[in-house]
Design a protein around this motif. Structure first.
Motif, PDB file in Angstrom:
ATOM      1  N   THR A 233       0.798  -1.223   0.000  1.00 40.27           N
ATOM      2  CA  THR A 233       0.000   0.000   0.000  1.00 40.27           C
ATOM      3  C   THR A 233       0.837   1.281   0.000  1.00 40.27           C
ATOM      4  O   THR A 233       0.578   2.185  -0.769  1.00 40.27           O
ATOM      5  CB  THR A 233      -1.007   0.002   1.166  1.00 40.27           C
ATOM      6  OG1 THR A 233      -0.343  -0.490   2.317  1.00 40.27           O
ATOM      7  CG2 THR A 233      -2.214  -0.846   0.824  1.00 40.27           C
ATOM      8  N   ASN A 234       1.841   1.342   0.861  1.00 41.00           N
ATOM      9  CA  ASN A 234       2.602   2.595   0.975  1.00 41.00           C
ATOM     10  C   ASN A 234       3.986   2.570   0.356  1.00 41.00           C
ATOM     11  O   ASN A 234       4.788   3.440   0.611  1.00 41.00           O
ATOM     12  CB  ASN A 234       2.745   2.977   2.450  1.00 41.00           C
ATOM     13  CG  ASN A 234       1.404   3.320   3.037  1.00 41.00           C
ATOM     14  OD1 ASN A 234       0.603   3.996   2.396  1.00 41.00           O
ATOM     15  ND2 ASN A 234       1.149   2.828   4.224  1.00 41.00           N
ATOM     16  N   SER A 235       4.265   1.540  -0.401  1.00 44.50           N
ATOM     17  CA  SER A 235       5.603   1.497  -0.996  1.00 44.50           C
ATOM     18  C   SER A 235       5.549   0.765  -2.320  1.00 44.50           C
ATOM     19  O   SER A 235       4.559   0.139  -2.663  1.00 44.50           O
ATOM     20  CB  SER A 235       6.576   0.796  -0.043  1.00 44.50           C
ATOM     21  OG  SER A 235       6.062  -0.448   0.359  1.00 44.50           O
ATOM     22  N   ASN A 236       6.629   0.884  -3.048  1.00 44.87           N
ATOM     23  CA  ASN A 236       6.784   0.194  -4.329  1.00 44.87           C
ATOM     24  C   ASN A 236       8.132  -0.490  -4.319  1.00 44.87           C
ATOM     25  O   ASN A 236       9.086   0.076  -3.825  1.00 44.87           O
ATOM     26  CB  ASN A 236       6.822   1.216  -5.463  1.00 44.87           C
ATOM     27  CG  ASN A 236       5.439   1.526  -5.984  1.00 44.87           C
ATOM     28  OD1 ASN A 236       4.544   0.695  -5.895  1.00 44.87           O
ATOM     29  ND2 ASN A 236       5.270   2.699  -6.543  1.00 44.87           N
TER      30      ASN A 236
HETATM   31  C1  NAG Z   1       3.693   2.854  -6.877  1.00 47.14           C
HETATM   32  O1  NAG Z   1       3.771   2.809  -8.292  1.00 47.14           O
HETATM   33  C2  NAG Z   1       2.558   3.048  -8.945  1.00 47.14           C
HETATM   34  C3  NAG Z   1       2.770   2.800 -10.430  1.00 47.14           C
HETATM   35  O2  NAG Z   1       3.951   3.373 -10.879  1.00 47.14           O
HETATM   36  C4  NAG Z   1       2.078   4.471  -8.611  1.00 47.14           C
HETATM   37  O3  NAG Z   1       0.844   4.717  -9.238  1.00 47.14           O
HETATM   38  C5  NAG Z   1       1.924   4.598  -7.105  1.00 47.14           C
HETATM   39  O4  NAG Z   1       1.587   5.932  -6.758  1.00 47.14           O
HETATM   40  C6  NAG Z   1       3.204   4.217  -6.387  1.00 47.14           C
HETATM   41  N1  NAG Z   1       2.965   4.188  -4.942  1.00 47.14           N
HETATM   42  C7  NAG Z   1       3.805   4.686  -4.044  1.00 47.14           C
HETATM   43  C8  NAG Z   1       3.359   4.596  -2.628  1.00 47.14           C
HETATM   44  O5  NAG Z   1       4.879   5.183  -4.324  1.00 47.14           O
END
Ligand code: NAG
Ligand code: NAG
Ligand code: NAG
Length: 339
Positions: A233-236
């Protein structure tokens, strides 16, 4: 009456068939034979090598895959060719390896080739260190300790390297040293990793690389990382959180499908899946800033849905592979599998 020729013909055929069967069984007992039928699943999207265990990645477009894992191919053959996890940081006092698990800033250490016998090591705030590749027999060979007390040799890279690594990592003048693996010896998992060897039937000494965790190569399926991202949810995260050698992608690859691939063929290279890749706190370190994720992600989420059935119930991402046929691999190569 059966003509003589038919009898001898049949005898010869039976004899040949028996011989083929015996050779097959012998090969199978000795080492599994490489399968004949393959299914195309996608392409090799990215290729990475990590010259220093826990250090920053080097992205490649082509590499040699040796029995110890990836090796850089330089157009200029006189230049040094870096090998995957061929360098390791260890403590001066106890001769124990150290990784980014203890010192996250290690992920920011860049290693490159300087000339025929020097590597260049860089990190922000530090001057470049030129490390001469040491050769054995100058009394510089030591035994270091890896995970679970496993002993392995290293060739020490000298005092200047020790000073650089101690200053950068510890901010002191001593404490750490740099070890080098010249690819002339293989690891022995039998004393320290018995639990794993008993469970993972395909895992043997031959599966190991230089200072990599267990297997000489590891593979990540882009679809699995995409799936994990939908749950965070809060990270990628990116594939780089998992420090892969091979990143595979394809339009119809399912998440975690890689765990069912028994064999993988990329370019000339044939790999045997020997173990799913169990994951630790290392995955929570941002590979480009060295910052530890404050919510322990992505490990926290991965633990909720994808845990190993093996002896250690740790979260799983990707697979560890043994090199069964060496050769060359390039980004864009077709990836074939046998299940
Ligand atoms: C994660 O990546 C997606 C797709 O690039 C983006 O829409 C989303 O805002 C990102 N979320 C965070 C928490 O950085
Ligand atoms: C693993 O390597 C060690 C040291 O080379 C050797 O003694 C041992 O028999 C090997 N085990 C297997 C199963 O190959
Ligand atoms: C390893 O070998 C066994 C056969 O002994 C096989 O059934 C198993 O699925 C293999 N593969 C993996 C990835 O463990």
């Amino acid at each position: 009456m059966i003509p003589y020729q038919v009898v001898t013909g049949t005898t010869v055929l039976v004899g040949v068939a028996t011989a083929v069967a015996l050779v097959y069984l012998y090969q199978k007992k000795k080492k599994e034979i490489i399968p004949w039928s393959w299914e195309e699943v996608g392409t090799l999207k990215q290729l990475y090598l990590y010259p220093l265990k826990s250090g920053h990645r080097v992205e490649l477009i082509k590499a040699e895959c040796t029995e110890f894992g990836l090796k850089q191919t330089e157009d200029d053959e006189k230049l040094l060719q870096m090998r995957d996890r061929g360098l390791v940081v260890y403590t001066e006092k106890d001769k124990e390896f150290r990784s980014a698990r203890t010192y996250p800033k290690m992920v920011l250490i860049d290693v490159g080739v300087h000339d025929e016998n020097h590597l260049a090591v860089d990190a922000a705030t530090m001057r470049t260190l030129y490390v001469e590749i040491p050769t054995k027999n100058e009394g510089n060979e030591i035994t270091i300790t890896l995970h679970k007390g496993e002993k392995l040799q290293a060739i020490d890279c000298g005092d200047e390297a020790a000073l650089w690594f101690s200053r950068y990592i510890l901010e002191k003048d001593t404490g750490l040293r740099l070890g080098y693996h010249d690819g002339s010896y293989r690891r022995d998992l039998t004393k320290t990793h018995k639990t794993l060897l008993d469970f993972y039937k395909n895992l043997t000494n031959d599966s190991t690389g230089l200072y990599s965790d267990l297997t000489s190569t590891n593979l990540i399926n882009q679809a699995s990382v995409n799936d994990l991202n939908t749950k965070l949810t809060n990270s990628n995260v990116t594939v780089n959180n998992f420090r892969p050698n091979f990143v595979v992608d394809g339009p119809s690859i399912q998440p975690y499908e890689e765990e069912t691939w028994q064999w993988v063929k990329i370019g000339d290279v044939v790999l045997r899946n020997v173990k799913e890749c169990t994951r630790c706190i290392m995955t929570t370190i941002d590979p480009d800033s060295g910052a530890k994720n404050s919510e322990r992600e992505p490990l926290e989420t991965l633990e909720t849905y994808h845990i190993s059935n093996g002896p250690f119930p740790l979260p799983v991402m990707g697979i560890g592979l043994e090199v069964r046929k060496t050769g060359f691999v390039s980004v864009g190569d077709k990836v074939l599998v046998s299940k």
